[in-house]
Scaffold this active site. Structure first.
Site, mmCIF file in Angstrom:
data_model
loop_
_atom_site.group_PDB
_atom_site.id
_atom_site.type_symbol
_atom_site.label_atom_id
_atom_site.label_comp_id
_atom_site.label_asym_id
_atom_site.label_seq_id
_atom_site.Cartn_x
_atom_site.Cartn_y
_atom_site.Cartn_z
ATOM 1 C CB CYS A 1 -0.872 0.088 1.386
ATOM 2 S SG CYS A 1 -1.658 1.365 1.571
ATOM 3 C CB CYS B 1 -3.014 4.561 6.519
ATOM 4 S SG CYS B 1 -4.228 3.650 7.086
ATOM 5 C CB CYS C 1 -1.193 -1.823 7.723
ATOM 6 S SG CYS C 1 -2.685 -2.695 7.131
ATOM 7 C CB CYS D 1 -7.944 -0.174 1.834
ATOM 8 S SG CYS D 1 -7.389 -1.123 3.370
ATOM 9 C CD GLN E 1 -14.254 -12.089 16.450
ATOM 10 O OE1 GLN E 1 -13.193 -11.363 16.254
ATOM 11 N NE2 GLN E 1 -14.334 -12.540 17.916
ATOM 12 C CE1 TYR F 1 -16.959 -8.324 29.191
ATOM 13 C CE2 TYR F 1 -16.601 -10.605 29.545
ATOM 14 C CZ TYR F 1 -16.551 -9.136 29.996
ATOM 15 O OH TYR F 1 -15.940 -8.946 31.172
ATOM 16 C CD GLU G 1 -22.699 -7.949 23.572
ATOM 17 O OE1 GLU G 1 -21.705 -8.470 23.563
ATOM 18 O OE2 GLU G 1 -22.782 -6.602 23.483
ATOM 19 C CG ASP H 1 -14.380 -12.915 22.363
ATOM 20 O OD1 ASP H 1 -13.598 -12.322 22.327
ATOM 21 O OD2 ASP H 1 -14.905 -13.127 21.293
ATOM 22 C CB CYS I 1 -8.958 -8.898 20.949
ATOM 23 S SG CYS I 1 -9.965 -8.000 22.084
HETATM 24 N N1 SAH Z 1 -17.856 -13.183 21.411
HETATM 25 C C1 SAH Z 1 -18.576 -12.225 20.208
HETATM 26 C C2 SAH Z 1 -18.147 -11.012 20.608
HETATM 27 C C3 SAH Z 1 -16.697 -10.525 21.264
HETATM 28 S S1 SAH Z 1 -16.374 -8.899 21.164
HETATM 29 C C4 SAH Z 1 -17.929 -12.506 18.953
HETATM 30 O O1 SAH Z 1 -17.047 -13.432 18.921
HETATM 31 O O2 SAH Z 1 -18.464 -12.129 17.995
HETATM 32 C C5 SAH Z 1 -16.628 -8.258 22.816
HETATM 33 C C6 SAH Z 1 -18.214 -8.029 23.202
HETATM 34 O O3 SAH Z 1 -18.334 -7.695 24.398
HETATM 35 C C7 SAH Z 1 -18.968 -6.926 22.392
HETATM 36 O O4 SAH Z 1 -19.930 -7.369 21.773
HETATM 37 C C8 SAH Z 1 -19.246 -5.792 23.367
HETATM 38 O O5 SAH Z 1 -20.338 -5.031 23.269
HETATM 39 C C9 SAH Z 1 -19.466 -6.911 24.716
HETATM 40 N N2 SAH Z 1 -19.391 -6.148 25.973
HETATM 41 C C10 SAH Z 1 -18.338 -4.771 26.465
HETATM 42 N N3 SAH Z 1 -18.358 -4.726 27.493
HETATM 43 C C11 SAH Z 1 -18.912 -5.569 28.113
HETATM 44 C C12 SAH Z 1 -19.722 -5.798 29.659
HETATM 45 N N4 SAH Z 1 -18.966 -5.223 30.542
HETATM 46 N N5 SAH Z 1 -20.355 -7.016 29.752
HETATM 47 C C13 SAH Z 1 -20.871 -7.750 28.658
HETATM 48 N N6 SAH Z 1 -20.682 -7.404 27.194
HETATM 49 C C14 SAH Z 1 -19.896 -6.438 26.982
#
Ligand code: SAH
Length: 470
Positions: free
Chosen positions: A71, A77, A80, A163, A300, A329, A350, A401, A428
């Site tokens: 790129c 940017c 990346c 991109c 994702q 989450y 969530e 997650d 992450c």
């Molecule tokens: N497991 C899902 C989302 C992961 S991302 C997947 O793989 O697609 C993290 C997620 O946590 C997001 O959707 C975000 O809105 C949520 N989140 C953030 N803080 C939170 C909290 N305190 N309690 C519950 N969910 C939360």
């Protein structure tokens, strides 16, 4: 060491933001654009007590891992950070980073980890992998509209229509948007004074369904919204041209919507969402599960790798069909529904209401009746739900997650009380993963398996999944 001095430095490491790190007489220098193996002449920009910042003046001997960027704006940017590093080396560095966080922060014995640490799962073709793009719209010095990506740590917009990690369709959509902006005199948003109407253009595409959604974020209210209505010239022109482009590139344009954000903040999306064309969602599939995704929900960004990540999580969960699983989450229920087919029951929690609605709808769409979803902050909702629900139903597996900041300690405490057989932590951010692994290890769990999965090729973001049990 003084400001503006030119020093010779060998880069030996990469920082969390992809900057090169090297030492000069015991003094640590951060050099943007440097990579391990580079021998560099650098100009010192800023000096602190024990470290400083410098920029590359001349690369004396390039690292054997240095590659040409694809790129033209890769070093400007903010998308990346490490495109100039060979992909093989990127993977090696990410793998090591997770290892270091689990051992140094998580306290896992390096020898034990070596035995259970799997090889990082990379991409065969690490380009055009993203299914989502968020382009800020702003103005240049002369007041002309500008669309692109933010430069690193700045709100300076770097224009780039081609991109290398987004879909080629995005470039076509931006072109259509530029034409509409100029033809209908749409004012781009000026952050400095909070004026102007068009703030962001969000594009999402479903790789397996080919469905595409565009969501325009505007700073407008009342009558100002009329120009975006379905029958307006602006909407009709935009829909027509995006539709044509999508067909040419093998996609189906299914949804154009408007998000209203009148606050002068860094948060991209406001609370209000209006349909202009089509529904307020697109569908996509991961494996054989179909998902409905709204612009407000997390999904994702790398579908090819997501499938591998979820398969790893599924493998670690070791389900036989009799387990009660909690997916915390859970977003739109992606992991929950992936696991539901092989579990007795799945509970998802969530915080974003739209995502929970998507999750419930997704369960229905897939004919999955053993998954239930709750809206709330995991740290508040899970202790309460656990009291109400699980008296009769012991929890076997917990999947978490969380976003980059990791799990709240109150949630980790509750997890310990729930006493699951296995905990699967999808992360992450390896640093907060290390911190939370330490907590869980201090409370009777041990790390049994770990694997990094590269979801964010050419950036320093690192995804991984680990299994803990007693
Ligand atoms: N497991 C899902 C989302 C992961 S991302 C997947 O793989 O697609 C993290 C997620 O946590 C997001 O959707 C975000 O809105 C949520 N989140 C953030 N803080 C939170 C909290 N305190 N309690 C519950 N969910 C939360």
């Amino acid at each position: 060491m003084n400001k503006n001095e030119i020093v010779k430095v060998n880069i030996t490491d990469l920082g969390t933001e992809g900057e090169g790190i090297g030492k000069v007489d015991g003094f640590t220098l951060f050099v943007k654009g440097g990579i391990p193996g580079d021998e560099i002449e650098a100009r010192v920009l800023k000096v602190k007590k024990s470290f400083g910042y410098a920029k590359i003046e001349n690369i004396v001997t390039p690292s054997p891992d240095r590659v040409e960027t694809r790129c033209p704006v890769a070093n400007k940017c903010g998308g990346c950070q490490i495109q100039h590093l060979s992909y093989a080396k990127q993977l090696e560095i990410k793998k090591k980073k997770v290892f270091d966080c689990l051992t140094r922060i998580g306290g896992v014995d390096p020898k034990t980890l070596e035995k259970c640490y799997e090889d990082i799962i990379g991409m065969e073709e690490p380009w055009h992998y993203r299914n989502k793009a968020q382009y800020p719209v702003g103005i240049d010095r002369d007041g002309n509209p500008k669309i692109g990506f933010y430069a690193y740590h700045s709100h300076n917009i770097i224009e780039n229509d081609d991109c290398e990690i987004e879909q080629p369709l995005c470039a076509a959509i931006l072109k259509d948007l530029r034409e509409v902006i100029s033809r209908f005199n749409i004012r781009a948003y000026d952050e400095a004074i909070g004026r102007g109407e068009l703030r962001h253009c969000l594009i999402r595409s479903g790789f397996s369904t080919g469905e595409v959604m565009v969501c325009l974020v505007v700073n407008a209210k009342g009558k100002e919204l009329n120009k975006w209505k379905a029958d307006s010239d602006v909407a009709q022109t935009l829909v027509k041209s995006i539709k044509e482009d999508a067909v040419k590139l093998g996609f189906k344009f299914v949804s154009l919507c408007l998000n209203v954000n009148t606050k002068n903040t860094n948060v991209i999306l406001g609370d209000k969402l209006y349909p202009i064309y089509g529904p307020l969602y697109i569908n996509d599939m991961i494996g054989n599960v179909i998902f409905r995704i709204s612009p407000m929900s997390f999904y994702q960004v790398n579908p090819v790798q997501t499938k591998k990540l979820y398969n790893k999580a599924l493998e670690y969960a070791g389900l036989t069909g009799n387990e009660v699983v909690w997916d915390l989450y859970c977003g739109i229920g992606t992991i929950s529904l992936f696991l539901a087919k092989q579990a007795k029951k799945v509970y998802g929690v969530e915080i974003v209401p739209e995502a929970v609605e998507n999750a419930k709808e997704n369960a229905r769409l897939n004919g999955i009746s053993n998954a239930e979803f709750f809206c709330g902050a995991a740290e508040d909702a899970v202790p309460r739900l656990n009291r109400d629900l699980t008296n009769a139903e012991k929890c076997d597996v917990i999947v978490v997650d969380p976003p980059r900041k990791g799990c709240d300690e109150k949630l980790l405490d509750t997890i310990i009380k729930m006493d699951p057989i296995r905990i699967i932590y999808v992360s992450c951010d390896p640093a907060t993963l290390g911190r939370d692994v330490k907590f869980l290890r201090d409370h009777g769990y041990e790390l049994k398996k770990a694997c990094a999965v590269d979801q964010f090729c050419h950036s320093m973001h690192i995804e991984s999944v680990v299994l803990l049990s007693k």
